[in-house]
Write a protein that holds these residues in place. Structure first.
Motif, PDB file in Angstrom:
ATOM      1  N   PHE A   1       4.021   0.614   2.783  1.00  0.00           N
ATOM      2  CA  PHE A   1       2.481   1.059   2.500  1.00  0.00           C
ATOM      3  C   PHE A   1       3.026   2.769   2.049  1.00  0.00           C
ATOM      4  N   PHE A   2       3.874   3.403   3.633  1.00  0.00           N
ATOM      5  CA  PHE A   2       4.230   4.635   3.546  1.00  0.00           C
ATOM      6  C   PHE A   2       4.432   4.972   2.031  1.00  0.00           C
TER       7      PHE A   2
ATOM      8  N   GLN B   1      -5.617   0.930   7.978  1.00  0.00           N
ATOM      9  CA  GLN B   1      -5.255  -0.218   7.635  1.00  0.00           C
ATOM     10  C   GLN B   1      -5.162  -0.246   5.902  1.00  0.00           C
ATOM     11  N   ALA B   2      -3.272  -0.825   5.879  1.00  0.00           N
ATOM     12  CA  ALA B   2      -2.627  -0.992   4.617  1.00  0.00           C
ATOM     13  C   ALA B   2      -3.086  -1.669   3.444  1.00  0.00           C
ATOM     14  N   PRO B   3      -3.929  -1.737   2.447  1.00  0.00           N
ATOM     15  CA  PRO B   3      -4.421  -2.247   1.645  1.00  0.00           C
ATOM     16  C   PRO B   3      -3.080  -3.387   0.982  1.00  0.00           C
TER      17      PRO B   3
ATOM     18  N   ALA C   1       2.525  -4.070  17.184  1.00  0.00           N
ATOM     19  CA  ALA C   1       0.985  -3.665  17.107  1.00  0.00           C
ATOM     20  C   ALA C   1       0.770  -2.264  15.790  1.00  0.00           C
ATOM     21  N   GLY C   2       0.942  -1.647  15.459  1.00  0.00           N
ATOM     22  CA  GLY C   2       0.417  -0.869  14.643  1.00  0.00           C
ATOM     23  C   GLY C   2       0.824  -1.411  12.891  1.00  0.00           C
ATOM     24  N   GLU C   3       2.142  -2.781  12.981  1.00  0.00           N
ATOM     25  CA  GLU C   3       2.331  -2.609  11.803  1.00  0.00           C
ATOM     26  C   GLU C   3       0.815  -3.314  11.126  1.00  0.00           C
ATOM     27  N   GLY C   4       1.570  -2.413   9.293  1.00  0.00           N
ATOM     28  CA  GLY C   4       0.328  -3.034   8.886  1.00  0.00           C
ATOM     29  C   GLY C   4      -0.717  -1.877   8.800  1.00  0.00           C
ATOM     30  N   TYR C   5      -0.316  -0.794   9.636  1.00  0.00           N
ATOM     31  CA  TYR C   5      -1.628   0.416   9.790  1.00  0.00           C
ATOM     32  C   TYR C   5      -0.684   1.503   9.482  1.00  0.00           C
ATOM     33  N   LEU C   6      -1.098   3.270   8.527  1.00  0.00           N
ATOM     34  CA  LEU C   6      -0.429   4.210   8.407  1.00  0.00           C
ATOM     35  C   LEU C   6      -1.743   5.313   9.515  1.00  0.00           C
ATOM     36  N   ARG C   7      -0.668   5.505   9.832  1.00  0.00           N
ATOM     37  CA  ARG C   7      -1.186   7.276  10.491  1.00  0.00           C
ATOM     38  C   ARG C   7      -1.200   8.729   9.420  1.00  0.00           C
TER      39      ARG C   7
END
Ligand code: PLP
Length: 391
Positions: A344-345, A334-336, A365-371
């Motif tokens: 975040f990237f 989860q992007a802080p 639904a992947g917005e706000g996250y990073l893999r």
């Protein structure tokens, strides 16, 4: 003359191309900084010697008149289909080798499966997920609906009776979230598919990374799946075959939909548009399923899973929420500070020279996250982890 206008509906930037573009631009501006690549899901370990030995002896066979082979069996060589059936049987799953089709990888099979279904079907996709399911169906002109994964449902969306679907894709372990459906969840999906008269396309490309012994590796561990499901799998991540190319699909003869046998249709499709996976590669693939081959590839899998553990430990230390990485080679972060995926990237890239993959690229639904991928070298992962701890 008219082109396929559905193909023009695709967004210009395939996620990984855009990531590649930004990384190249960064590297050009900062030639002295070493990029820590925890982004694209490609393996880095070389093939085990036992696999390359099998490949080499198949090459030698091809060079001798007595053992030379031309076109192979249409569905794939029986020695490999039997080895795969035997692999399933070790988990108590009975698959007839007749139902197994060898290919040059899961991506091709996933795209080619589109040939079997009418353009009027509605496709149901988990969100976020591997972008190929969406893009291939957009190209085929199909309507796509989504079920959202979230922190609340553990990124494992469950069927919604009010949603009508004809073609359902599941990816477990999931790329990008690393989430894995358990037995009762998959039972609910199989029941839903049967109730809807839908076909379930189960992508098991990461099943060999499952460590929890209670989690299912195959949709055929679920009763009734042979009546509704096709399973797609690959040696890319199991055995480092991303550059070698070999995968398979199970299309059971029990699968009859709309009065047709999908097995017979797939056989016809493959024998019309595909002339088989190279004999040399199929011999290498056969070796993967031997006891020594499995031991060798599991050493590499353990290496990648240790990378995932190192990345997760660093994130935990930094107080950043993450999931995945326990039964899959992906850590979902989860992007802080409320940052968006691409923000975040960019922050990770420009501050630490760490490359991740923006979650938004796998669906809204992947917005706000990073893999983070754990397929990097230990050196890269340790260097990235040391910086992440300070985030
Ligand atoms: N399915 C998933 C979920 C993947 O993540 C990938 C590759 O990243 C593939 C399929 C494609 O695999 P292959 O290399 O066999 O084409």
């Amino acid at each position: 003359m008219r082109v396929n206008h559905n193909a023009l509906k695709l967004e210009n930037n395939y996620l990984f191309s855009e990531v590649g573009r930004r990384l190249a631009a960064f590297q050009k501006e900062n030639p002295d900084r070493k990029l820590l690549k925890c982004s694209i899901g490609d393996v880095t370990r070389p093939l085990p010697r036992i696999i390359t030995d099998a490949m080499n002896s198949a090459v030698e066979e091809m060079g001798r008149a007595e053992t030379f082979r031309g076109y192979g069996a249409e569905q794939g060589e029986s020695f490999l289909r039997e080895a795969i059936a035997n692999y399933y049987s070790k988990r108590g799953i009975q698959i007839d080798p007749v139902d197994i089709f060898i290919s040059d990888g899961a991506k091709s099979d996933l795209g080619n499966m589109c040939d079997l279904f009418d353009a009027d079907n509605t496709v149901l996709l988990p969100n976020p997920v591997y972008p190929v399911y969406y893009d291939t169906n957009v190209m085929a002109g199909r309507r796509v609906v989504f079920l959202d994964g979230s922190k609340e449902n553990g990124f494992l969306p469950m069927p919604d009776e009010s949603v009508k679907a004809d073609i359902i894709y599941l990816c477990s372990p999931n790329n990008p979230t690393g989430a894995v459906y358990n037995r009762s969840q998959l039972t609910a999906w199989v029941q839903y598919a049967i109730d809807q008269g839908a076909v379930l396309l189960f992508d098991a490309a990461y099943e060999s990374y499952i460590c929890d012994p209670t989690l299912p590796h195959s949709i055929y561990e679920i009763a009734g799946a042979e009546q509704c499901a096709i399973e797609i799998n690959s040696l890319s991540k199991m055995a480092g075959f991303t550059g070698v190319r070999c995968g398979w699909s199970v299309v059971p003869r029990a699968l009859q939909l709309d009065g047709a046998s999908l097995h017979d249709m797939w056989f016809r499709r493959m024998s019309t548009k595909y002339n088989g996976t190279s004999y040399i590669i199929q011999r290498a693939a056969e070796k993967v399923f031997s006891a020594e081959g499995q031991a060798a590839v599991h050493e590499d899998i353990a290496y990648y899973m240790e990378n995932a553990r190192i990345l997760k430990a660093a994130l935990t230390k930094a107080g950043i929420w993450s999931t995945g990485g326990e039964n899959a080679p992906y850590v979902w972060v989860q992007a802080p500070d409320g940052l968006g995926s691409w923000e975040f990237f960019d922050k990770l890239l420009h501050t630490y020279a760490i490359a991740g993959t923006p979650g938004a690229g796998f669906g809204t639904a992947g917005e706000g996250y990073l893999r983070f991928s754990s397929f990097g070298t230990r050196e890269t992962v340790e260097a990235a982890a040391a910086l992440l701890e300070t985030l």
